[in-house]
Design an enzyme around this catalytic site. Structure first.
Site, PDB file in Angstrom:
ATOM      1  N   ASP A 117      19.523  22.629 -24.651  1.00  0.00           N
ATOM      2  CA  ASP A 117      20.707  21.419 -24.865  1.00  0.00           C
ATOM      3  C   ASP A 117      21.020  20.383 -24.006  1.00  0.00           C
ATOM      4  O   ASP A 117      20.348  20.396 -23.049  1.00  0.00           O
ATOM      5  CB  ASP A 117      22.140  22.460 -25.058  1.00  0.00           C
ATOM      6  CG  ASP A 117      23.069  21.806 -26.321  1.00  0.00           C
ATOM      7  OD1 ASP A 117      22.732  20.998 -27.133  1.00  0.00           O
ATOM      8  OD2 ASP A 117      23.997  21.918 -25.979  1.00  0.00           O
TER       9      ASP A 117
ATOM     10  N   HIS B 253      14.652  14.673 -27.627  1.00  0.00           N
ATOM     11  CA  HIS B 253      14.053  15.280 -27.891  1.00  0.00           C
ATOM     12  C   HIS B 253      12.230  15.285 -27.426  1.00  0.00           C
ATOM     13  O   HIS B 253      11.753  15.862 -27.177  1.00  0.00           O
ATOM     14  CB  HIS B 253      13.799  15.274 -29.354  1.00  0.00           C
ATOM     15  CG  HIS B 253      15.136  15.779 -30.611  1.00  0.00           C
ATOM     16  ND1 HIS B 253      16.425  16.749 -30.051  1.00  0.00           N
ATOM     17  CD2 HIS B 253      15.416  15.580 -30.985  1.00  0.00           C
ATOM     18  CE1 HIS B 253      17.592  16.389 -30.540  1.00  0.00           C
ATOM     19  NE2 HIS B 253      17.008  15.600 -31.084  1.00  0.00           N
TER      20      HIS B 253
ATOM     21  N   ARG C  31      22.797  18.497 -39.241  1.00  0.00           N
ATOM     22  CA  ARG C  31      22.416  16.983 -38.415  1.00  0.00           C
ATOM     23  C   ARG C  31      22.447  16.471 -39.286  1.00  0.00           C
ATOM     24  O   ARG C  31      21.482  16.280 -40.826  1.00  0.00           O
ATOM     25  CB  ARG C  31      21.368  17.171 -38.040  1.00  0.00           C
ATOM     26  CG  ARG C  31      21.731  18.187 -36.540  1.00  0.00           C
ATOM     27  CD  ARG C  31      21.000  18.152 -34.970  1.00  0.00           C
ATOM     28  NE  ARG C  31      21.190  19.185 -33.959  1.00  0.00           N
ATOM     29  CZ  ARG C  31      21.761  18.944 -32.855  1.00  0.00           C
ATOM     30  NH1 ARG C  31      20.553  18.249 -32.297  1.00  0.00           N
ATOM     31  NH2 ARG C  31      22.251  19.712 -31.837  1.00  0.00           N
TER      32      ARG C  31
ATOM     33  N   LEU D 295       1.529  35.394 -20.643  1.00  0.00           N
ATOM     34  CA  LEU D 295       3.108  34.897 -20.825  1.00  0.00           C
ATOM     35  C   LEU D 295       3.316  35.278 -22.360  1.00  0.00           C
ATOM     36  O   LEU D 295       1.997  34.950 -23.079  1.00  0.00           O
ATOM     37  CB  LEU D 295       3.238  33.629 -20.352  1.00  0.00           C
ATOM     38  CG  LEU D 295       5.196  33.287 -20.570  1.00  0.00           C
ATOM     39  CD1 LEU D 295       5.746  34.376 -20.506  1.00  0.00           C
ATOM     40  CD2 LEU D 295       4.611  31.882 -20.642  1.00  0.00           C
TER      41      LEU D 295
ATOM     42  N   ARG E 276      28.342  28.438 -24.687  1.00  0.00           N
ATOM     43  CA  ARG E 276      28.470  29.120 -25.972  1.00  0.00           C
ATOM     44  C   ARG E 276      26.925  29.765 -26.355  1.00  0.00           C
ATOM     45  O   ARG E 276      25.964  29.045 -25.853  1.00  0.00           O
ATOM     46  CB  ARG E 276      28.840  28.302 -26.767  1.00  0.00           C
ATOM     47  CG  ARG E 276      28.326  26.849 -27.436  1.00  0.00           C
ATOM     48  CD  ARG E 276      29.115  26.273 -28.294  1.00  0.00           C
ATOM     49  NE  ARG E 276      28.807  24.918 -29.132  1.00  0.00           N
ATOM     50  CZ  ARG E 276      29.635  24.139 -28.211  1.00  0.00           C
ATOM     51  NH1 ARG E 276      30.493  24.111 -27.557  1.00  0.00           N
ATOM     52  NH2 ARG E 276      28.668  22.462 -28.472  1.00  0.00           N
TER      53      ARG E 276
HETATM   54  C1  IPE Z   1      21.797  25.009 -29.479  1.00  0.00           C
HETATM   55  O1  IPE Z   1      22.261  24.002 -29.730  1.00  0.00           O
HETATM   56  C2  IPE Z   1      20.829  24.750 -31.085  1.00  0.00           C
HETATM   57  C3  IPE Z   1      19.452  24.499 -30.227  1.00  0.00           C
HETATM   58  C4  IPE Z   1      18.974  23.745 -28.908  1.00  0.00           C
HETATM   59  C5  IPE Z   1      18.007  24.419 -30.971  1.00  0.00           C
HETATM   60  P1  IPE Z   1      22.938  22.872 -30.438  1.00  0.00           P
HETATM   61  O2  IPE Z   1      23.717  21.848 -29.711  1.00  0.00           O
HETATM   62  O3  IPE Z   1      22.615  22.530 -32.257  1.00  0.00           O
HETATM   63  O4  IPE Z   1      24.263  23.831 -30.430  1.00  0.00           O
HETATM   64  P2  IPE Z   1      25.981  23.182 -30.756  1.00  0.00           P
HETATM   65  O5  IPE Z   1      26.011  23.521 -32.393  1.00  0.00           O
HETATM   66  O6  IPE Z   1      26.666  22.121 -29.882  1.00  0.00           O
HETATM   67  O7  IPE Z   1      26.935  24.381 -30.915  1.00  0.00           O
HETATM   68  C1  IPE Z   2      19.371  20.530 -28.050  1.00  0.00           C
HETATM   69  O1  IPE Z   2      19.371  19.095 -27.793  1.00  0.00           O
HETATM   70  C2  IPE Z   2      17.520  19.893 -29.102  1.00  0.00           C
HETATM   71  C3  IPE Z   2      17.561  20.845 -30.572  1.00  0.00           C
HETATM   72  C4  IPE Z   2      18.964  21.426 -31.257  1.00  0.00           C
HETATM   73  C5  IPE Z   2      17.111  20.365 -31.561  1.00  0.00           C
HETATM   74  P1  IPE Z   2      20.630  18.781 -28.290  1.00  0.00           P
HETATM   75  O2  IPE Z   2      19.826  17.565 -29.827  1.00  0.00           O
HETATM   76  O3  IPE Z   2      22.175  19.683 -29.345  1.00  0.00           O
HETATM   77  O4  IPE Z   2      20.895  17.470 -27.998  1.00  0.00           O
HETATM   78  P2  IPE Z   2      22.794  17.554 -27.434  1.00  0.00           P
HETATM   79  O5  IPE Z   2      23.909  18.207 -27.436  1.00  0.00           O
HETATM   80  O6  IPE Z   2      23.640  16.581 -28.557  1.00  0.00           O
HETATM   81  O7  IPE Z   2      22.986  16.782 -26.047  1.00  0.00           O
HETATM   82 MG    MG Z   3      23.794  19.735 -28.473  1.00  0.00          MG
END
Ligand code: IPE
Ligand code: IPE
Ligand code: MG
Length: 245
Positions: free
Chosen positions: A17, A34, A68, A128, A191
């Site tokens: 994340d 990403h 999203r 792995l 979480r």
């Molecule tokens: C969880 O991250 C899913 C992935 C990393 C793929 P999110 O950024 O989507 O989680 P929430 O919505 O903040 O809990």
């Molecule tokens: C996690 O990073 C990647 C995916 C959920 C695909 P985020 O895109 O959730 O990044 P933040 O949480 O907005 O910084």
């Molecule tokens: Mg996120």
């Protein structure tokens, strides 16, 4: 840390994340985060292989991430397809086995085909295992497992009162791999966001403030070292655990 080090977790599960925030800090579009995140995946995969980790589970796209903006979702799909294309052969060369878990039926036909090909190419590899969760939700996984068990009840092969935890576990998408020993979430949120809910009943949790694109092998070592300082009791007392070891 070397391959011989005492307690390398057998299975590490990571919520990668913080990509969006990483990009925002640099005044770049979220997508750049990403892309940088894929580079971090390459480093962590390499380090896990060196350490002798058995399974690395990576949450790439949750069943809730469809919420999203559609532009971000389609860019993420393109990046997933591109990374599979670029990495499959390299993983294969390194004896790494790739598995994708999640409801793949929601992906385009070409992406589904690509996933199958990458899995087949690497199926016999003995190093792995990389377990990528894509359109994955822990509740979805439990639900589809329960549906399969319920079909046996409907067919008269099983009585409802004879359903066991093991039977449900055997129908989960992770049936062939051990449960995670160590769960890591980067990006500061604390979480589980519907990741491996059933499988993480006794997993050790580690949260890092580091945004995923900045997560490197040193930080993975820190997480593993924190894991090694824990006492996993599985309901027993500390005294019992010390006696057993
Ligand atoms: C969880 O991250 C899913 C992935 C990393 C793929 P999110 O950024 O989507 O989680 P929430 O919505 O903040 O809990
Ligand atoms: C996690 O990073 C990647 C995916 C959920 C695909 P985020 O895109 O959730 O990044 P933040 O949480 O907005 O910084
Ligand atoms: Mg996120």
């Amino acid at each position: 840390m070397t391959k011989e080090s005492a307690n390398v977790p057998q299975h590490i599960a990571i919520i990668m994340d913080g990509n969006g925030r990483w990009a925002k800090k640099r005044h770049q579009p979220r997508f750049m985060g990403h892309r940088a995140g894929v580079k971090a995946v390459e480093n962590i995969v390499k380090h896990c292989a060196e350490l002798g980790v058995g399974v690395l589970s990576l949450f790439a796209f949750s069943s809730e991430n469809w919420r999203r903006p559609s532009k971000e979702v389609s860019l993420l799909m393109e990046l997933f397809a591109l990374s599979l294309k670029q990495q499959a052969k390299r993983l294969h060369k390194n004896n790494i086995r790739l598995q994708i878990i999640g409801d793949l039926s929601k992906f385009s036909d070409s992406l589904q085909k690509q996933i199958k090909q990458a899995e087949q190419l690497t199926a016999d590899n003995t190093g792995l295992i990389i377990n990528i969760a894509a359109n994955y939700g822990g509740r979805w996984d439990i639900t589809q497992a329960v549906q399969k068990v319920a079909e046996k009840v409907t067919a008269g092969e099983l009585q409802a009162e004879d359903i066991t935890e093991d039977m449900i576990g055997a129908e989960l998408t992770t049936a062939s791999i051990p449960e995670p020993d160590l769960f890591i979430r980067t990006g500061g949120e604390e979480r589980v966001s519907n990741f491996l809910l059933w499988q993480m009943a006794y997993t050790e949790f580690y949260f890092s403030e580091t945004l995923w694109p900045d997560f490197d092998s040193q930080q993975l070592d820190n997480a593993i070292s924190s894991f090694n300082d824990r006492e996993r009791r599985f309901g027993k007392t500390s005294e019992q655990i010390q006696q057993d070891s």
